[in-house]
Scaffold this active site. Structure first.
Site, PDB file in Angstrom:
ATOM      1  N   TYR A 128       0.845  -1.184   0.000  1.00 26.53           N
ATOM      2  CA  TYR A 128       0.000   0.000   0.000  1.00 26.53           C
ATOM      3  C   TYR A 128       0.886   1.241   0.000  1.00 26.53           C
ATOM      4  CZ  TYR A 128      -3.577  -3.327   1.631  1.00 26.53           C
ATOM      5  OH  TYR A 128      -4.420  -4.408   1.762  1.00 26.53           O
ATOM      6  N   HIS A 157      -0.228 -12.043   1.089  1.00 22.55           N
ATOM      7  CA  HIS A 157      -1.185 -11.159   0.434  1.00 22.55           C
ATOM      8  C   HIS A 157      -1.895 -11.846  -0.736  1.00 22.55           C
ATOM      9  CE1 HIS A 157      -1.870  -6.556  -0.049  1.00 22.55           C
ATOM     10  NE2 HIS A 157      -2.969  -7.235  -0.229  1.00 22.55           N
ATOM     11  N   PRO A 190     -15.816  -4.375   3.027  1.00 21.51           N
ATOM     12  CA  PRO A 190     -17.081  -4.766   3.666  1.00 21.51           C
ATOM     13  C   PRO A 190     -18.267  -3.884   3.316  1.00 21.51           C
ATOM     14  CG  PRO A 190     -15.660  -3.669   5.247  1.00 21.51           C
ATOM     15  CD  PRO A 190     -14.834  -3.883   4.015  1.00 21.51           C
ATOM     16  N   GLY A 221     -18.587  -2.806   0.101  1.00 23.74           N
ATOM     17  CA  GLY A 221     -18.552  -2.826  -1.359  1.00 23.74           C
ATOM     18  C   GLY A 221     -17.582  -1.827  -1.961  1.00 23.74           C
ATOM     19  N   GLY A 246     -16.871   0.972  -0.913  1.00 26.06           N
ATOM     20  CA  GLY A 246     -17.484   2.297  -0.825  1.00 26.06           C
ATOM     21  C   GLY A 246     -18.851   2.395  -1.471  1.00 26.06           C
ATOM     22  N   GLY A 267     -23.804   4.414  -0.366  1.00 27.27           N
ATOM     23  CA  GLY A 267     -24.824   5.231  -1.014  1.00 27.27           C
ATOM     24  C   GLY A 267     -24.302   6.575  -1.476  1.00 27.27           C
TER      25      GLY A 267
END
Length: 378
Positions: A105, A173, A254, A256, A258, A262
């Site tokens: 990352y 990973h 978890p 999606g 983001g 919504g």
């Protein structure tokens, strides 16, 4: 390594971190928060804020974890260091004790950020990081690499970046087809004996690989994408195997990636330079629109619970199995505090049936990642 030697090594590294030795670290910005913030951190340690705990194998962690990745990479340009540190410390102040990062990352910058942010209370948290990519410069273009010598090299470098003497949970990973998983597990087993690693995990591994690795070194956690709209692990046997073997499960994405917040729609633009979702099937304008009924289902249900779609999505995951620990990631403190509200939502059997009945009528449009990313998932 004897207990006294481990303690001496730990004390030395912690003292070195506090002293700020080593130019390879991100510049210390704790002072930017002033004396009041230092006092707040100390007070929170004494308060022992609780949000509940769950078990990942033998590793006890907070019910929700914090994914650190999006602060530094893959979901937009990196946040400012001060912003990232404040977000991570806010998570700790609100009861989060489980933080997830990886060398890739950034690469490297997210581990440095996590190490900087968590240094004042290192002994009160569990840090998960990962090996498995051969990183060339600023990319993972070197492909996969889980050779034993490379694992050891990555661990030593991660320990420095994380300002610690042990990694609480070390994941492979991605599974390297060129290295027998037994060799990988054996190497991690040796690192555990040396005290540099405490627990072993795999990410995006299949049932066969998990069984083989677990026979050599017990696995504490499996990490794979899992959400209300992404349920592959329910169908491929991975979740069932975790239950059978007593392995914890850590869903990444978890909410999606983001989408289930919504806050995204067909007009959302993802910068291809900084945002990996820009070339994922589910994030094309067409599929963002086509999958909106899933978000609306969560929103409609959430309105009856005085909650948000994100909170219901996370509560749904927590209700699936007691060994599931989601790691939502955000750099936005209000969003983080919103996520925490998921632990206050108790979904009944009737609630779960209602959500399932609604979801069963809908279609998920688009694959979860692109072909290149999926090629390194088992």
């Amino acid at each position: 390594m004897g207990k006294s030697n481990k303690n001496s090594r730990r004390k030395f590294i912690q003292q070195s971190a506090i002293a700020g030795v080593g130019l390879m670290f991100i510049p210390n910005v704790i002072s930017a928060f002033g004396k009041e913030s230092r006092s707040t951190l100390e007070n929170n340690k004494k308060m022992n804020i609780e949000m509940g705990t769950r078990q990942l194998g033998k590793l006890q962690v907070s019910t929700l974890g914090a994914g650190c990745m999006s602060i530094s990479a893959n979901y937009g340009a990196a946040a400012k260091i001060e912003e990232g540190i404040k977000t991570i410390r806010t998570a700790y102040e609100n009861g989060i004790t489980f933080f997830d990062t990886a060398e890739v990352y950034g690469p490297f910058t997210n581990e440095k950020l996590a190490g900087e942010a968590l240094a004042p209370f290192r002994d009160n948290v569990s840090i998960a990081t990962k090996f498995g990519f051969d990183i060339n410069g600023n990319s993972k273009s070197g492909g996969l690499n889980s050779r034993p010598d490379h694992i050891r090299k990555v661990v030593e470098e991660s320990l420095v970046r994380l300002r610690t003497d042990r990694i609480d949970l070390l994941y492979q990973h991605r599974v390297d087809p060129n290295v027998p998983i037994e060799d990988v597990a054996g190497t991690v087993k040796d690192l555990i004996k040396e005290g540099k690693v405490l627990h072993f995990g795999l990410s995006e591994a299949n049932v066969s690989t998990i069984r083989k690795a677990h026979a050599v070194q017990s696995i504490s956690a499996i990490q794979t994408e899992y959400s209300f709209m992404e349920r592959s692990v329910e169908k491929n046997g991975v979740l069932a195997l975790c239950e059978e073997l007593g392995i914890g499960f850590v869903p990444w994405g978890p909410v999606g990636m983001g989408y289930l917040t919504g806050q995204l729609n067909a007009n959302t633009v993802f910068d291809p330079k900084y945002d990996g979702r820009s070339n994922f099937e589910r994030f094309t304008p067409q599929n963002l629109a086509a999958n909106m009924p899933i978000v609306n289902l969560l929103k409609d249900f959430a309105s009856k619970k005085n909650a948000t779609a994100s909170q219901v999505a996370l509560a749904w995951l927590l209700a699936q199995k007691p060994f599931i620990v989601p790691i939502p990631g955000t750099r936005n403190i209000p969003h983080f505090k919103e996520n925490l509200g998921a632990t206050d939502i108790q979904l009944t059997a009737a609630d779960l049936q209602e959500l399932e009945a609604g979801f069963s009528k809908l279609k998920v449009n688009g694959g979860r990642m692109n072909a290149k990313e999926m090629a390194v998932c088992e």
